[in-house]
Design a protein around this motif. Structure first.
Motif, PDB file in Angstrom:
ATOM      1  N   GLY A  28      76.170  -1.797  81.083  1.00 33.51           N
ATOM      2  CA  GLY A  28      76.134  -2.798  80.638  1.00 33.51           C
ATOM      3  C   GLY A  28      76.808  -3.300  82.956  1.00 33.51           C
ATOM      4  N   ASP A  29      77.335  -3.878  82.591  1.00 32.26           N
ATOM      5  CA  ASP A  29      77.737  -4.876  84.321  1.00 32.26           C
ATOM      6  C   ASP A  29      78.125  -4.052  85.317  1.00 32.26           C
ATOM      7  OD1 ASP A  29      77.192  -7.285  83.189  1.00 32.26           O
ATOM      8  OD2 ASP A  29      78.404  -7.737  82.860  1.00 32.26           O
ATOM      9  N   TRP A  30      78.914  -2.859  84.229  1.00 37.09           N
ATOM     10  CA  TRP A  30      79.264  -1.935  85.196  1.00 37.09           C
ATOM     11  C   TRP A  30      78.288  -0.754  86.558  1.00 37.09           C
ATOM     12  CZ3 TRP A  30      83.960  -2.575  87.328  1.00 37.09           C
ATOM     13  CH2 TRP A  30      84.824  -3.298  87.333  1.00 37.09           C
ATOM     14  N   THR A  31      77.040  -0.643  85.463  1.00 38.43           N
ATOM     15  CA  THR A  31      75.600   0.724  86.089  1.00 38.43           C
ATOM     16  C   THR A  31      75.113  -0.058  87.252  1.00 38.43           C
ATOM     17  OG1 THR A  31      75.094   0.202  83.647  1.00 38.43           O
ATOM     18  CG2 THR A  31      73.516   0.961  85.379  1.00 38.43           C
ATOM     19  N   LEU A  32      75.006  -1.481  87.371  1.00 40.48           N
ATOM     20  CA  LEU A  32      74.832  -2.051  88.618  1.00 40.48           C
ATOM     21  C   LEU A  32      75.788  -1.418  89.687  1.00 40.48           C
ATOM     22  CD1 LEU A  32      72.433  -2.927  90.368  1.00 40.48           C
ATOM     23  CD2 LEU A  32      74.314  -5.597  90.718  1.00 40.48           C
TER      24      LEU A  32
END
Length: 126
Positions: free
Chosen positions: A52-56
């Protein structure tokens, strides 16, 4: 070495995503032939906590603390392996390891056949 760092990261609650990345890279380093890294979202078609968004954010933190240096080491090893003909397959594996070492969060290791079937399915979706 990566497995030991992974165990240490598991001891700290905040380090669990990076510990999982250490174990993925460690397993891929142990038996790299016939396998390749692939994005879990690309493989399953579903988002999970690692895609999700936390991957980056997780990959940026990983890259700054460890990923850049691991990737640089694998690139240097790949160059050294290309000095002989017998080392070329190992150089290819080091290049794969450099890619996953740079940003491992959200990645998984699968066989080449599964990765190719995921590519075919994703092409059909587009």
């Amino acid at each position: 070495m990566r497995w030991l760092i992974g165990i240490f990261a598991f001891m700290t609650i905040i380090g669990i995503p990076w510990a999982k990345a250490c174990f993925i890279i460690g397993n891929f380093s142990f038996l790299p032939f016939g396998k390749e890294p692939i994005d879990r979202k690309y493989l399953t078609g579903n988002e999970d906590i690692g895609t999700g968004d936390w991957t980056l954010i997780g990959n940026v933190i990983w890259c700054v603390l460890a990923g850049f240096w691991l990737a640089l080491g694998h690139l240097a090893s790949a160059v050294a392996c290309t000095m002989t003909i017998i080392g070329i397959p190992f150089a290819i594996q080091h290049l794969k390891l450099a890619m996953i070492s740079f940003a491992p969060i959200g990645q998984t290791i699968v066989s080449k056949e599964i990765a190719e079937s995921a590519r075919v399915v994703n092409r059909a979706r587009l």
